[in-house]
Design a protein around this motif. Structure first.
Motif: not given
Length: 233
Positions: A122-126
């Motif tokens: 999720y962090k990579a997408i955010a």
């Protein structure tokens, strides 16, 4: 009577006209071929673009069908081999498909109990500037939920407060986490009104609103929505 010989001026004019005709003929022969070549090249380029566009459309349609099938399989509980099918889609040139595939992979990690891997996904997408903001916001909310227990309350507030806005698409999820963080920071004066606002927002999912009503009540804040036309005594 003898004919009058042509004057120098008339003779030069005839020579000049003949020269111009010869130049026009040579230019037509020379540039006519170039024009034909240019037309052929342009047609070939246009045909190549049509072929490339057609192939791109076919590839996009195939990816869309594959993604729909994957989501259908997940909904039906058929998870075997899904990750292997999703990974190629994460590299899709269609941003919607690639982001959906990445979000789905992260969600599967979370469901499997690997919160750390899910949060990383999720962090990579955010943090991906190439991803549309609604997707980035969604990823940030889910990332925070995945690692909530390991975060400081102040960090939760700093991260999600911009999304905890009344009427916003993430008000329910982000607002609830911010309100709980306020409680953990011993700030019930901030948590109570926020829970009440969530409870009264009809755009928030009913499950979150129900929890917010209870929490607001515990904190002494009235969060009961009065039926239309009924006045509170």
């Amino acid at each position: 009577m003898a004919s009058t010989p042509p004057t120098n001026e008339a003779f030069l004019r005839e020579v000049d006209e003949e020269l111009r005709r010869d130049q026009v003929a040579r230019a037509a022969r020379r540039w006519g071929k170039a024009a034909i070549v240019a037309v052929v090249i342009a047609l070939a380029a246009f045909g190549g673009w049509l072929w490339w566009s057609h192939e791109q459309t076919k590839a996009s349609e195939a990816e869309g069908e594959a993604l729909i099938q994957i989501l259908d399989d997940l909904e039906a509980g058929r998870k075997q081999g899904i990750e292997a099918k999703l990974k190629p889609l994460t590299e899709s040139k269609n941003d919607g498909y690639s982001t959906t595939a990445r979000l789905t992979l992260a969600s599967m990690k979370l469901q499997a109990g690997d919160a750390k891997a899910a949060a990383a996904g999720y962090k990579a997408i955010a943090e991906d500037a190439n991803v549309a903001k609604p997707f980035r916001d969604l990823a940030l909310v889910r990332q925070t939920a995945a690692e909530y227990d390991s975060l400081k309350p102040a960090d939760v507030v700093a991260r999600l407060k911009p999304l905890a806005i009344e009427g916003g698409p993430w008000f329910g999820s982000a607002g609830e986490m911010v309100a709980i963080a306020y409680l953990n920071m011993n700030k019930p004066d901030l948590a109570g009104p926020l829970f009440a606002a969530i409870a009264k927002d009809e755009g928030v999912p009913e499950s979150i609103r129900s929890r917010a009503v209870q929490m607001a009540g515990v904190l002494g804040v009235d969060a009961v929505v009065q039926p239309r036309g009924e006045k509170k005594e």
